[in-house]
Scaffold this motif. Structure first.
Motif, mmCIF file in Angstrom:
data_model
loop_
_atom_site.group_PDB
_atom_site.id
_atom_site.type_symbol
_atom_site.label_atom_id
_atom_site.label_comp_id
_atom_site.label_asym_id
_atom_site.label_seq_id
_atom_site.Cartn_x
_atom_site.Cartn_y
_atom_site.Cartn_z
ATOM 1 N N THR A 1 42.192 38.913 33.944
ATOM 2 C CA THR A 1 41.697 38.578 35.280
ATOM 3 C C THR A 1 42.771 38.792 36.335
ATOM 4 N N SER B 1 43.553 42.509 36.814
ATOM 5 C CA SER B 1 42.448 43.195 37.508
ATOM 6 C C SER B 1 42.490 42.901 39.004
ATOM 7 N N VAL B 2 42.715 41.653 39.354
ATOM 8 C CA VAL B 2 42.797 41.292 40.771
ATOM 9 C C VAL B 2 43.982 41.975 41.434
ATOM 10 N N VAL C 1 33.970 37.792 35.227
ATOM 11 C CA VAL C 1 34.584 36.472 35.389
ATOM 12 C C VAL C 1 33.826 35.651 36.430
ATOM 13 N N LEU C 2 33.454 36.280 37.539
ATOM 14 C CA LEU C 2 32.687 35.565 38.552
ATOM 15 C C LEU C 2 31.307 35.164 38.028
ATOM 16 N N VAL D 1 38.577 29.525 38.532
ATOM 17 C CA VAL D 1 38.315 30.419 39.664
ATOM 18 C C VAL D 1 38.084 29.620 40.944
ATOM 19 N N THR E 1 35.803 28.660 33.366
ATOM 20 C CA THR E 1 36.033 29.658 34.413
ATOM 21 C C THR E 1 35.723 29.101 35.793
ATOM 22 N N VAL F 1 36.433 41.517 37.032
ATOM 23 C CA VAL F 1 36.280 40.447 38.017
ATOM 24 C C VAL F 1 34.813 40.034 38.138
ATOM 25 N N GLY G 1 44.782 36.182 42.511
ATOM 26 C CA GLY G 1 45.255 36.347 41.144
ATOM 27 C C GLY G 1 46.470 35.491 40.857
ATOM 28 N N SER H 1 38.674 47.229 36.804
ATOM 29 C CA SER H 1 39.109 45.946 37.356
ATOM 30 C C SER H 1 37.969 45.228 38.049
#
Length: 278
Positions: free
Chosen positions: A263, A266-267, A33-34, A87, A83, A30, A213, A26
């Motif tokens: 995402t 995972s969060v 994604v970040l 985000v 993203t 993340v 999330g 996870s």
């Protein structure tokens, strides 16, 4: 402590210190994604808004990992560049919820009396309205933009943060070390900022991770319904909304949808792990 008690405590400490593989995975999701949000140019060099008409509706492959859309645009590039908006909007929503809700809960739990009663009734009213419906109402009043969708999502989360903060402040206020600080002559402001706030914030921070999330999901839902930025924006929810109009190219839906789901899951997994470790 006896030798048997010490030996029994060591395996428990090891279990708490060990990070499950699902949590590691996870964190990796993340982190990717970040990275997409901060440095999209490192992952794709294609223009998310420019397409090649001859390449439209190409399925996922080596040249286009997520395939191409109806205008020949690379879908992976659009997901990566979208993203930052998805985000960033979620972070804005969480920030609004933490700050506004945290202040309301902190004041209500620490002041008590009529202040607590008035703020508690306000929180009850907000909790009576479904979060997504409240977000739709707020974004309809502010205007159809992703930033307004983020503000609306944050407003809808205020009540949850206020309720959690209030309960934690009430519990911390009754602790022995707080009473000892009062007996030593500490002022209310000193006790509030030095003792109550740091200890009451632990559960709120864990909730903030979970809300991050959920905010991604809510903002994607608002964008899917058309409450976010219009095309050619590449918000995840908007990509799913546009892709559903082309059933013969299912990758236009499942690629951004799988990224969103991965995402959020995972969060949520990280949030559950943090709650257990605290």
């Amino acid at each position: 402590m006896t030798v048997s008690a010490v030996s029994a405590a060591r395996p428990a400490a090891r279990r708490r210190a060990a990070v499950p593989p699902t949590v590691v995975l996870s964190f990796a999701v993340v982190a990717v994604v970040l990275s997409w949000a901060l440095l999209p140019g490192l992952f794709t060099g294609q223009d998310p808004a420019a397409g090649v008409p001859a390449d439209k509706f190409l399925p996922p492959g080596a040249g286009h990992w997520f395939g191409t859309d109806h205008l020949g645009r690379d879908l992976f590039s659009r997901v990566v560049h979208g993203t930052a908006t998805s985000v960033g909007s979620a972070l804005i929503a969480v920030g609004i919820g933490v700050v506004v809700g945290g202040v309301i809960g902190l004041v209500a739990g620490f002041a008590g009396g009529w202040t607590d009663s008035a703020l508690a009734r306000l929180v009850d009213v907000l909790l009576a309205i479904p979060q997504f419906l409240l977000a739709v109402i707020v974004v309809s009043a502010l205007g159809f933009q992703t930033v307004n969708a983020a503000v609306a999502t944050g407003v809808s989360a205020v009540a949850v943060f206020a309720r959690v903060m209030r309960s934690e402040v009430i519990k911390t206020r009754r602790a022995v070390f707080v009473e000892a600080a009062y007996l030593q002559g500490g002022s209310r402001w000193h006790i509030l900022l030095r003792h109550v706030l740091p200890n009451a914030s632990r559960s709120v921070l864990t909730l903030a991770v979970l809300q991050f999330g959920l905010s991604i999901l809510v903002i994607a839902g608002l964008a899917f319904l058309g409450y976010g930025d219009p095309p050619p924006a590449s918000d995840w929810g908007l990509l799913i909304s546009v892709g559903k109009d082309y059933p013969l190219a299912p990758w236009l839906v499942y690629a951004p949808a799988l990224v969103t789901i991965a995402t959020v899951l995972s969060v949520n997994r990280i949030s559950r792990w943090l709650r257990k470790t605290n």
